[in-house]
Design an enzyme around this catalytic site. Structure first.
Site, PDB file in Angstrom:
ATOM      1  N   ARG A  78       0.874  -1.174   0.000  1.00 12.94           N
ATOM      2  CA  ARG A  78       0.000   0.000   0.000  1.00 12.94           C
ATOM      3  C   ARG A  78       0.910   1.222   0.000  1.00 12.94           C
ATOM      4  O   ARG A  78       1.701   1.425   0.926  1.00 12.94           O
ATOM      5  CB  ARG A  78      -0.908  -0.005   1.226  1.00 12.94           C
ATOM      6  N   ASN A 155      -7.075   8.327   2.344  1.00 12.75           N
ATOM      7  CA  ASN A 155      -6.765   7.736   3.642  1.00 12.75           C
ATOM      8  C   ASN A 155      -7.574   8.381   4.762  1.00 12.75           C
ATOM      9  O   ASN A 155      -7.642   9.611   4.870  1.00 12.75           O
ATOM     10  CB  ASN A 155      -5.273   7.913   3.948  1.00 12.75           C
ATOM     11  N   GLU A 156      -8.228   7.558   5.583  1.00 10.51           N
ATOM     12  CA  GLU A 156      -8.921   8.002   6.805  1.00 10.51           C
ATOM     13  C   GLU A 156      -9.584   9.364   6.595  1.00 10.51           C
ATOM     14  O   GLU A 156      -9.241  10.344   7.262  1.00 10.51           O
ATOM     15  CB  GLU A 156      -7.923   8.048   7.957  1.00 10.51           C
ATOM     16  N   HIS A 224      -9.307   0.535   9.661  1.00 10.57           N
ATOM     17  CA  HIS A 224      -7.980   0.593  10.267  1.00 10.57           C
ATOM     18  C   HIS A 224      -8.111   0.219  11.742  1.00 10.57           C
ATOM     19  O   HIS A 224      -8.864   0.853  12.487  1.00 10.57           O
ATOM     20  CB  HIS A 224      -7.371   1.984  10.103  1.00 10.57           C
ATOM     21  N   TYR A 226      -6.636  -0.030  15.239  1.00  9.28           N
ATOM     22  CA  TYR A 226      -5.644   0.366  16.237  1.00  9.28           C
ATOM     23  C   TYR A 226      -6.279   0.211  17.629  1.00  9.28           C
ATOM     24  O   TYR A 226      -6.832  -0.835  17.950  1.00  9.28           O
ATOM     25  CB  TYR A 226      -5.138   1.774  15.943  1.00  9.28           C
ATOM     26  N   GLU A 253      -5.145  -1.028   7.600  1.00  9.50           N
ATOM     27  CA  GLU A 253      -4.000  -0.695   8.447  1.00  9.50           C
ATOM     28  C   GLU A 253      -4.216  -1.360   9.797  1.00  9.50           C
ATOM     29  O   GLU A 253      -5.358  -1.496  10.257  1.00  9.50           O
ATOM     30  CB  GLU A 253      -3.859   0.815   8.690  1.00  9.50           C
ATOM     31  N   TRP A 282       0.797  -1.439   9.116  1.00 10.86           N
ATOM     32  CA  TRP A 282       1.485  -0.143   9.074  1.00 10.86           C
ATOM     33  C   TRP A 282       2.731  -0.265   9.932  1.00 10.86           C
ATOM     34  O   TRP A 282       2.624  -0.629  11.095  1.00 10.86           O
ATOM     35  CB  TRP A 282       0.575   0.965   9.606  1.00 10.86           C
TER      36      TRP A 282
END
Length: 447
Positions: A78, A155-156, A224, A226, A253, A282
């Site tokens: 990516r 992205n985001e 993503h 996290y 991610e 990531w």
């Protein structure tokens, strides 16, 4: 710090599986495409993403990264790009070079515009519409590359501000329609709001509407994972919702740690593998601002994997073991990078159990080993494997076995893999420090 991920601004509750079902648009019939909630190549072979992100726009000189990422078994990279909104714009010629590097290294290329990160909360972030303008600018170098490229629109694209998060669905649908109207046939990837983590469930709940906005049915949703995803139930609940709806999902991610909490990377990887979902970690190298621990390769050196790099490439459900190269490159599975030159095909059938060792992968001052335990001509209920290193090696991490010892190692079954039928096998793996052993002769016993 190059990559900003804001903490989720609300507590997370256990996600409930979605129950919506809808008619899917006809899928694209050329290049990479989505069908029945899965990603396929043009020849009909399913493709499961296993890759990492590379911060190209901030490190355009690090072109060796593509070879390094491939050397550890990835099938996808990516690539971070900029449309000029927050960082220096990547020109069409630079993007063409990136695509060439991906293809030369037999990597599927997911290209993303990073300047949208945290729109509505991050002051310098740009809206999705600006990202679409950029894709239209460089369209000429992407046309004809549908077999090799996924377009991650932005992205985001929204932070945690509820007013702008509410715009995620209509804005994302509009971005998809603009790209399709301009002739983009590529698989499109759309990121979730809330800095990608979708703790508000905005993407989850509006995904059917957004998917239906793509007349080709060729859109993949990206979450993503996290700090919001610190519990296994949160991870499985989110994945369940998309699978129950028949919608394509990728973990676009994730990391092994973060400033907003400690994500459960073991469950993320295990569930992605079990369900056949893609994941992208990531990131390869170049993190700063206190999150240097997210580097997989120290100083962009493929021979200097960090603990995170060792985990994602060579740990349980890691890239090296689970990635299959795209068929468009002649793939269908990566060969063992360091096969056992003289495996023993005939374990003693009279023994209670036997064990054999192979080196799965190696790097500077480290390696991944795998041991296969096989029951003899009668069922067993437990096993213990022992061996001795003769080169100063030691085990630093293991899975599917309880492992102890320094140069003299003892590994015993865990609760779920001790019982084996006659002739049946199980495996356990470990990360070792030091050079990979040239040979290893483990002994197996029961009782």
């Amino acid at each position: 710090m190059r990559k900003r991920l804001a903490a989720a601004g609300a507590s997370v509750i256990t996600l409930l599986a979605a129950t919506f079902v809808f008619a899917q648009p006809a899928h694209a019939d050329t290049g990479l495409h989505v069908e029945n909630g899965r990603l396929y190549e043009a020849n009909g072979q399913e493709f499961v993403i296993r890759g990492v992100s590379h911060a190209h726009t901030w490190y355009v000189q690090e072109t060796d990264s593509f070879e390094g990422i491939k050397s550890h078994g990835a099938n996808t990279v990516r690539v971070v790009l900029s449309n000029g909104g927050q960082w220096t714009e990547n020109s069409a010629s630079d993007v063409a070079d990136v695509v060439s590097l991906c293809k030369a290294n037999r990597l599927i290329c997911m290209l993303e515009v990073h300047d949208t990160t945290g729109y509505g909360e991050a002051g310098a972030a740009v809206p999705l519409d600006d990202a679409v303008d950029y894709w239209l600018e460089i369209q000429s170098v992407l046309e004809g590359q549908e077999d090799y490229i996924l377009v991650n629109i932005g992205n985001e694209p929204y932070g945690n501000d509820s007013a702008t998060v509410a715009d995620w669905a209509p804005d994302t649908s509009a971005a998809i329609r603009r790209l399709r109207g301009a002739g983009f046939d590529h698989t499109l990837v759309v990121d979730a709001p809330n800095w990608g983590q979708d703790w508000s469930h905005t993407m989850r709940d509006n995904a059917p509407e957004v998917y239906a906005s793509d007349p080709t049915g060729n859109t993949v949703f990206s979450v993503h994972m996290y700090g919001v995803y610190a519990q296994a139930s949160t991870i499985t609940g989110y994945m369940d919702a998309f699978q129950n709806a028949g919608l394509p999902l990728v973990v676009g991610e994730f990391g092994h740690d973060h400033s907003d909490g400690n994500p459960d990377e073991d469950t993320i990887m295990a569930e992605a593998e079990r369900r056949g979902l893609g994941y992208i970690g990531w990131s390869w190298s170049g993190n700063g601002g206190g999150v240097e621990y997210l580097d997989m390769a120290g100083g962009f050196d493929a021979d200097n994997l960090t603990a995170w790099g060792q985990r994602i490439f060579y740990g349980a459900n890691g890239i090296s073991d689970t990635a299959e190269e795209a068929m468009v490159f002649g793939g269908g599975g990566n060969p063992d990078p360091d096969p056992d030159p003289d495996p023993d095909p005939d374990p003693d059938p009279g023994a209670d159990c036997t064990a054999s060792y192979s080196t799965v992968g190696s790097w500077q001052n480290g390696f991944q080993g795998e041991v296969t335990v096989t029951a003899g001509d009668a069922a067993i209920t437990d096993w213990t494997v022992t061996w001795s290193f003769d080169g100063g090696q030691s085990v630093s991490q293991a899975w599917n076995a309880d492992v102890s010892g320094g140069s003299d190692v003892t590994a015993s079954n865990v609760s779920y893999n001790g019982g084996l039928a006659a002739g049946a096998s199980t495996t356990f793996g470990f990360i070792g420090s030091g050079g990979a052993p040239g040979s290893l002769e483990p002994a197996c016993a029961t009782g």
